[in-house]
Design an enzyme around this catalytic site. Sequence first.
Site, PDB file in Angstrom:
ATOM      1  N   GLU A 118      34.206  15.207   8.707  1.00 21.73           N
ATOM      2  CA  GLU A 118      34.454  13.640   8.594  1.00 21.73           C
ATOM      3  C   GLU A 118      33.100  12.845   7.965  1.00 21.73           C
ATOM      4  O   GLU A 118      33.132  11.887   7.379  1.00 21.73           O
ATOM      5  CB  GLU A 118      35.010  13.022   9.717  1.00 21.73           C
ATOM      6  CG  GLU A 118      36.517  13.335   9.923  1.00 21.73           C
ATOM      7  CD  GLU A 118      37.223  12.764  11.051  1.00 21.73           C
ATOM      8  OE1 GLU A 118      38.057  11.868  10.996  1.00 21.73           O
ATOM      9  OE2 GLU A 118      36.677  13.423  12.417  1.00 21.73           O
ATOM     10  N   GLU A 140      42.011  19.136  13.759  1.00 26.86           N
ATOM     11  CA  GLU A 140      42.408  18.448  15.060  1.00 26.86           C
ATOM     12  C   GLU A 140      43.721  18.653  15.203  1.00 26.86           C
ATOM     13  O   GLU A 140      44.327  18.430  16.296  1.00 26.86           O
ATOM     14  CB  GLU A 140      42.089  16.865  14.565  1.00 26.86           C
ATOM     15  CG  GLU A 140      40.456  16.521  14.844  1.00 26.86           C
ATOM     16  CD  GLU A 140      39.625  16.628  13.304  1.00 26.86           C
ATOM     17  OE1 GLU A 140      38.630  16.308  13.392  1.00 26.86           O
ATOM     18  OE2 GLU A 140      40.266  17.431  12.704  1.00 26.86           O
TER      19      GLU A 140
END
Length: 717
Positions: A118, A140
């Site tokens: 990210e 995730e």
Amino acid sequence: MAMNGFTFEKDAEKIVTITMDMAGPVNAMNDEFLQLMHETMEQLEKEKEDIAGVIITSGKKTFFAGGDLNKLLSFQKGEEEAIFNFIEKNKSYLRRLELLGCPVVAAVNGAALGGGCEIALACHHRVVIDDSAIRIGMPEVTLGLLPGAGGVVRTVRMVGLEKALPILMEGKKMAPGKAMSLGLVDELAADADEMMKKARAWIKDNPQAKQPWDIKGYRIPGGDANKPNIVQILQMAPGMLYQKTRGNMPAPEGILAVAAESLRVDFDTALRIESRKLTHLVLTPVAKNLITTFFFQMNALNAGGSRPRGVEKSKVSKIGVLGAGMMGQGLAYVSAMAGIEVVLKDISMAAAEKGKAYSDKLLSKAIKRGKMDAAGKQVILDRITPSVEDHDLDGCDLIIEAVFENMELKHKVIRATEPYLVQGGIYASNTSTLPITELAGASEKAENFIGLHFFSPVDKMPLVEIITGKNTSDETLARGFDFTQQIRKIPIVVNDARGFFTSRVFGTFIDEGCRMVKEGVDPVLVDAMGRQVGMPVGPLTVHDEVAQELTLKVSETNQELDQTLHGNFCAINPIMDEMSRLLVKEYKRGGRIHGGGWYDYHDNGEKEIWPRLYDLFHKPDVKLPRQDMLDRLLFRQSIESIRCYEEGVFNAVQDGNIGSIMGIGFPPYTGGVLQYINTYGVKEFASRAMVLAEKYGERFTPPTLLMEKAEKGLLFQ
């Protein structure tokens, strides 16, 4: 200049390099990161008029590890505002970074997973070292979460919805080249020096760089929510997702919802929607279960949690595999792939050659997928020697017998082949049910004898159940543990007992399904309940795959052992044995491989319940409560697991949890057989078990250990 973990260096060309080197072994999104990012952004914004560009890189082997899972796990109900603010503060720095007003490049020198990926996405350009060991991605979802630092929103805007959904919802960790082909990486570099040169060159060539979504007139690749093909994806995706998750995994649903909403709103609003959804997911029992088991317990296990201390690490260079059937051929393949020389022995050369051909087939598939070349394939095949001669085993560090489940046959094979081991070599049995101590009776060195129970197909199933016999030494256990990790499998350690852990508990799932059929429940409904509760397939389907014929033979072997050892193992799953005997003896239905069992199978791959079952068992007036059926399938396995733990079949909760998921398909969302009880509530689980025992039988009676923990308010940990 150093900034307490981030190094801030500006060169003569006004290019700033931020080197992340936080306290501890890896960089992570924790409170330290927030403080460092605050200081970094304050400095960058203060000097931005005198900065030509920024390079973000790492001073560690990994680029960035991800979020602070300890912190996320600590959040409780009622702290929603604190969670939301924590997430928003985290991503606010990344938004400030991409709006800095000068080009920002991520120079990725190691793994960039989760938060690391990210951070890279928040930069205007990404250069990654082309190293096969480096992985890029956002896993995730495998922990019950979603990428909450802008990962969902930025991925959709970078590559479009259609490409983004698999990246986000499957959580795959990709090699740099694969990530580049999907649009998450812009350039590859041969080494760190070239990476930095390419980063600097891009900054010089793109002085006015902005993110695409911050440029007027930007359109999402592939279209927004108004485009017909995107509308179709959004209409079909929920149904397809439910088929996979049965509604038990909220994270993929959350990712889909955020991705869909981000198509309809502006970028910053989409980021807030992402934060709200992650706030919700953090507090779900599923996320807490997955984080506990698949991160903390798995890490403890992989770090050698069940391996004896003080024994030097070892490696196997030559292995003998006895029996070239399904298990043996898979063992040969995974061993050869790990660089080990393999002697694959069977009673005929044709059988041994056929076993080697299995590796040939798998390697040919790898070539077709572009993961290997012909030369690499030949190197691996050359490691496997088919044989019918015992003397070819001479010099093996390890011999694994994978012959039929018969004590007399195994004893004969052990006596004939054990002498060919090197001095101090270890002998292992791949048995799934026979006691290791009894098998070791045929060994001249029982202290060097161990059980290594693999699961079929070996090349796909990640777990190995390591079984210690009465006389197995710590050194042998350590060497078995090391071999398991050498071939890239996940080891759990159990003590010698009938059925060990996985086979004993797995049988209860099939047995409970058989009981429901015998009670008169529609067999189609019985199998559907197995899938709805989160098992990979229903109990009747898996019984057909195992084969009633094999179940019956194993049952007969165990009946003999019960008499010899004065045991009562066959009393654990009597209805499974009874139904297997009926189907095989009375109706010649031995399982899928034998033409049919509970189901009839057709050439086109379809199947249907054997119609005669309705005449034999079905009672239309029997209507069991749905929740009872679901609970029976999971409670039965968890209660048997408690008994195993209570009896010392396994000694570590992590082995029970990971073994149940990886070995027998216990639903991952539960966190495993014992974590499921923790989440349900130990007291509540015990109370529900007593209700089930009263309605359906004493097999649901809470074990003493469960009642003790319930009374004391303790968890299984």
